[in-house]
Motif scaffolding. Structure first.
Motif, PDB file in Angstrom:
ATOM      1  N   CYS A 126      30.317  36.942  40.349  1.00 21.76           N
ATOM      2  CA  CYS A 126      30.599  37.388  38.963  1.00 21.76           C
ATOM      3  C   CYS A 126      31.701  36.627  38.514  1.00 21.76           C
ATOM      4  O   CYS A 126      31.910  36.090  37.187  1.00 21.76           O
ATOM      5  N   MET A 127      32.796  36.398  39.240  1.00 18.14           N
ATOM      6  CA  MET A 127      33.976  35.910  38.860  1.00 18.14           C
ATOM      7  C   MET A 127      34.143  34.322  39.368  1.00 18.14           C
ATOM      8  O   MET A 127      35.342  33.907  39.194  1.00 18.14           O
ATOM      9  N   ALA A 128      33.167  33.834  39.823  1.00 15.20           N
ATOM     10  CA  ALA A 128      33.038  32.469  40.120  1.00 15.20           C
ATOM     11  C   ALA A 128      33.755  31.448  39.192  1.00 15.20           C
ATOM     12  O   ALA A 128      34.507  30.557  39.527  1.00 15.20           O
ATOM     13  N   PRO A 129      33.091  31.678  37.803  1.00 12.42           N
ATOM     14  CA  PRO A 129      33.805  30.779  36.866  1.00 12.42           C
ATOM     15  C   PRO A 129      35.261  30.984  36.518  1.00 12.42           C
ATOM     16  O   PRO A 129      35.900  30.245  35.772  1.00 12.42           O
ATOM     17  N   TYR A 130      35.816  31.989  36.908  1.00 10.50           N
ATOM     18  CA  TYR A 130      37.039  32.411  36.506  1.00 10.50           C
ATOM     19  C   TYR A 130      38.154  32.523  37.839  1.00 10.50           C
ATOM     20  O   TYR A 130      39.096  33.219  37.852  1.00 10.50           O
ATOM     21  N   GLY A 131      37.855  31.845  38.931  1.00  6.53           N
ATOM     22  CA  GLY A 131      38.868  31.689  40.191  1.00  6.53           C
ATOM     23  C   GLY A 131      38.184  32.530  41.203  1.00  6.53           C
ATOM     24  O   GLY A 131      38.755  32.583  42.332  1.00  6.53           O
ATOM     25  N   GLY A 132      36.876  33.266  41.170  1.00  9.49           N
ATOM     26  CA  GLY A 132      36.326  34.093  42.008  1.00  9.49           C
ATOM     27  C   GLY A 132      37.197  35.267  42.472  1.00  9.49           C
ATOM     28  O   GLY A 132      38.171  35.948  41.852  1.00  9.49           O
ATOM     29  N   PHE A 133      36.843  36.114  43.595  1.00  8.39           N
ATOM     30  CA  PHE A 133      37.317  37.190  43.974  1.00  8.39           C
ATOM     31  C   PHE A 133      37.345  37.221  45.504  1.00  8.39           C
ATOM     32  O   PHE A 133      36.516  36.856  46.266  1.00  8.39           O
ATOM     33  N   HIS A 181      40.583  27.452  55.137  1.00  6.03           N
ATOM     34  CA  HIS A 181      39.958  26.293  54.951  1.00  6.03           C
ATOM     35  C   HIS A 181      39.194  26.118  53.400  1.00  6.03           C
ATOM     36  O   HIS A 181      38.368  25.406  53.269  1.00  6.03           O
ATOM     37  N   GLU A 182      39.230  27.071  52.664  1.00  5.24           N
ATOM     38  CA  GLU A 182      38.827  27.227  51.436  1.00  5.24           C
ATOM     39  C   GLU A 182      40.169  27.145  50.280  1.00  5.24           C
ATOM     40  O   GLU A 182      41.397  26.956  50.753  1.00  5.24           O
ATOM     41  N   GLU A 183      39.717  26.871  49.075  1.00 11.70           N
ATOM     42  CA  GLU A 183      40.779  26.914  48.058  1.00 11.70           C
ATOM     43  C   GLU A 183      41.449  28.144  48.028  1.00 11.70           C
ATOM     44  O   GLU A 183      40.720  29.377  48.040  1.00 11.70           O
ATOM     45  N   VAL A 184      42.718  28.157  47.902  1.00 13.46           N
ATOM     46  CA  VAL A 184      43.733  29.315  48.185  1.00 13.46           C
ATOM     47  C   VAL A 184      43.353  30.002  46.757  1.00 13.46           C
ATOM     48  O   VAL A 184      43.254  29.767  45.799  1.00 13.46           O
ATOM     49  N   PRO A 185      42.958  31.504  46.744  1.00 15.82           N
ATOM     50  CA  PRO A 185      42.819  32.029  45.735  1.00 15.82           C
ATOM     51  C   PRO A 185      43.667  32.148  44.702  1.00 15.82           C
ATOM     52  O   PRO A 185      44.973  32.258  44.831  1.00 15.82           O
ATOM     53  N   ARG A 186      43.596  32.188  43.360  1.00 18.09           N
ATOM     54  CA  ARG A 186      44.401  31.802  42.363  1.00 18.09           C
ATOM     55  C   ARG A 186      45.558  32.757  42.197  1.00 18.09           C
ATOM     56  O   ARG A 186      46.617  32.672  42.094  1.00 18.09           O
ATOM     57  N   PRO A 187      45.222  34.283  42.554  1.00 15.12           N
ATOM     58  CA  PRO A 187      46.160  35.343  42.593  1.00 15.12           C
ATOM     59  C   PRO A 187      47.388  35.120  43.439  1.00 15.12           C
ATOM     60  O   PRO A 187      48.462  35.392  43.160  1.00 15.12           O
ATOM     61  N   ILE A 188      46.926  34.478  44.723  1.00 19.34           N
ATOM     62  CA  ILE A 188      47.863  34.380  45.492  1.00 19.34           C
ATOM     63  C   ILE A 188      48.825  33.372  45.181  1.00 19.34           C
ATOM     64  O   ILE A 188      50.191  33.133  45.197  1.00 19.34           O
ATOM     65  N   LEU A 189      48.315  32.133  44.505  1.00 17.85           N
ATOM     66  CA  LEU A 189      49.066  30.884  44.045  1.00 17.85           C
ATOM     67  C   LEU A 189      49.940  31.234  42.957  1.00 17.85           C
ATOM     68  O   LEU A 189      50.849  30.975  42.924  1.00 17.85           O
ATOM     69  N   THR A 374      37.830  39.122  32.016  1.00 17.54           N
ATOM     70  CA  THR A 374      36.962  39.229  33.333  1.00 17.54           C
ATOM     71  C   THR A 374      37.875  39.767  34.553  1.00 17.54           C
ATOM     72  O   THR A 374      37.437  40.641  35.088  1.00 17.54           O
ATOM     73  N   ARG A 375      39.021  39.382  34.376  1.00 14.96           N
ATOM     74  CA  ARG A 375      40.002  39.607  35.549  1.00 14.96           C
ATOM     75  C   ARG A 375      40.364  41.022  35.511  1.00 14.96           C
ATOM     76  O   ARG A 375      40.457  41.953  36.484  1.00 14.96           O
ATOM     77  N   ARG A 376      40.419  41.449  34.482  1.00 13.32           N
ATOM     78  CA  ARG A 376      40.656  42.979  34.196  1.00 13.32           C
ATOM     79  C   ARG A 376      39.630  43.919  34.631  1.00 13.32           C
ATOM     80  O   ARG A 376      39.658  44.938  35.430  1.00 13.32           O
ATOM     81  N   VAL A 377      38.396  43.477  34.077  1.00 17.57           N
ATOM     82  CA  VAL A 377      36.974  43.827  34.601  1.00 17.57           C
ATOM     83  C   VAL A 377      37.006  43.968  36.226  1.00 17.57           C
ATOM     84  O   VAL A 377      36.610  45.045  36.920  1.00 17.57           O
ATOM     85  N   SER A 378      37.352  43.014  36.855  1.00 17.64           N
ATOM     86  CA  SER A 378      37.350  43.081  38.159  1.00 17.64           C
ATOM     87  C   SER A 378      38.578  43.642  38.979  1.00 17.64           C
ATOM     88  O   SER A 378      37.805  44.260  40.120  1.00 17.64           O
ATOM     89  N   ASP A 379      39.654  43.845  38.214  1.00 15.09           N
ATOM     90  CA  ASP A 379      40.406  44.967  38.952  1.00 15.09           C
ATOM     91  C   ASP A 379      39.925  46.177  38.805  1.00 15.09           C
ATOM     92  O   ASP A 379      40.211  46.942  39.358  1.00 15.09           O
TER      93      ASP A 379
END
Length: 404
Positions: A126-133, A181-189, A374-379
């Motif tokens: 669901c979150m793929a277009p917005y940085g994933g989960f 070995h994947e893209e570092v998740p956006r919240p961590i960066l 979408t990030r709020r919904v994900s949270d």
């Protein structure tokens, strides 16, 4: 420790190894706080974690089997407690800081969704277009932003070492020694840009102890739960060199022992073999790599607290066995497919109708762009327990699948 009444309290590192994390040398917190006269920074972190809302929610989140399938299967909370116990055993044996080790072990699964990895898969799609989960990144969001209990800051304001361990317990995320070995998740960066966590370096031995303890706990206890669920039989363990050898030993020593006691004897020996292997392997690597300080650990070129190559292979075989016989079994897969549908349905409804979220989650949503909404919904969704997600689905939809 300015008050003389506390002068006799020992908060030093007299019993710690030279390569352990020294609480007196902690790098501090994002929001500076005065020290405690009775607790080290790592003890305070552990206490804040245990008293958090996210910790309580683990009681009603799936490990492998949803709660409706029985009271004796492990939840995220019981798994977390088991990981913590094993991790403290490593800390005690290697003279690491036990409080930091426990804090990292207790917080490592905060970001898991309802329904375990099934919920995470659904939310990631669901979150793929917005940085994933990613559940690890979500754990960081919880302890740095989403827990709102303190007057002076959002989150739990944990020490650098606990945050570092939470994010990097499986190894560096950037640089030549990265284990991610994947893209570092956006919240961590995003958080790293605000409060650098040295993503290119290894975390402490305390964090590494929590990571290997997670592997030991689920490799052992998911075998136990698989047996309880009837997905595997006791004789099936003969396919595994480690568990099969222990099965033979137990049967030889206790002929005629009932199955429940036999299983327990196998599982406790299973943990012991793995723990003793890790301790021996770690001491060997510390000696080989000339590790003398905590900074040496961070600057190392490999994980130091780990299985021997032989045990690593045995653990990998157990994991493959669990995937084939338990995680991907017809019964578990059927329930988890339905659970993924519950999460996806809720995500779509909350994005379309944010007012359906309860409390402050639905406030001022009109000011949010699509990515922030979408990030709020994900949270909101990721924080739900299994039972709350099901009750919300029943409230919002006419047909809620039975998760059993």
């Amino acid at each position: 420790m300015s008050d003389p009444i506390f002068a006799s309290i020992g908060l030093g590192r007299s019993t710690l190894a030279s390569f352990a994390s020294d609480p007196a040398q902690s790098r501090g917190r994002l929001f500076p706080e005065p020290g405690s006269p009775t607790r080290t920074p790592f003890q305070r972190d552990r206490d804040r974690i245990v008293h958090s809302t996210a910790f309580r929610r683990l009681k009603h989140k799936t490990q492998v089997f949803v709660a409706y399938e029985g009271d004796h299967f492990r939840t995220r909370l019981t798994h977390t407690i088991e990981v913590s116990q094993i991790a403290r055993a490593f800390a005690r044996a290697l003279r690491l800081d036990e409080d930091l080790t426990e804090a990292i072990a207790l917080v490592h699964d905060f970001g898991h969704t309802p329904f375990g990895h099934a919920g995470e898969r659904a939310l990631h799609r669901c979150m793929a277009p917005y940085g994933g989960f990613d559940h690890n990144a979500q754990s960081l969001r919880i302890v740095t932003a989403l827990e709102r209990r303190y007057a002076e800051f959002d989150g739990l304001n944990l020490s650098f070492e606990t945050l570092e361990g939470l994010v990097k317990h499986n190894g560096p995320m950037l640089g030549p020694y990265a284990t991610w070995h994947e893209e570092v998740p956006r919240p961590i960066l995003e958080f790293d840009a605000r409060y650098p966590l040295d993503l290119e370096r290894f975390a402490t031995l305390e964090a590494q102890a929590a990571a290997i303890s997670d592997d030991i706990a689920y490799n052992t206890h998911d075998l136990d739960d698989g047996l309880r669920a009837g997905l595997i039989e006791l004789d099936d363990l003969a396919e595994l060199e480690l568990a099969g050898t222990i099965l033979s030993e137990v049967r030889a020593k206790y002929p005629g022992l009932d199955e429940a006691r036999t299983v327990h004897e196998i599982m406790r020996r299973h943990i012991t073999r793995m723990v003793e292997d890790v301790i021996a392997s770690t001491l060997r690597r510390l000696r080989e790599d000339g590790i003398e300080t905590a900074e040496d650990v961070r600057n190392a070129k490999r994980t130091l607290l780990c299985f021997s190559p032989e045990m690593e292979e045995l653990a990998a075989r157990t994991k493959r066995f669990l995937f084939a016989r338990v995680y991907r079994s017809e019964g578990v897969s059927r329930v988890m497919t339905r659970a993924e549908g519950v999460v996806e349905d809720l995500f779509r409804r909350y994005v379309a109708e944010p007012s359906q979220m309860h409390g402050a989650w639905s406030l001022e949503v009109e000011s949010l762009d699509e990515a922030r909404l979408t990030r709020r919904v994900s949270d909101y969704l990721s924080g739900m327990t299994d039972s709350y997600a099901v009750s919300e689905h029943c409230r919002l939809f006419d047909d809620t699948p039975e998760l059993r």
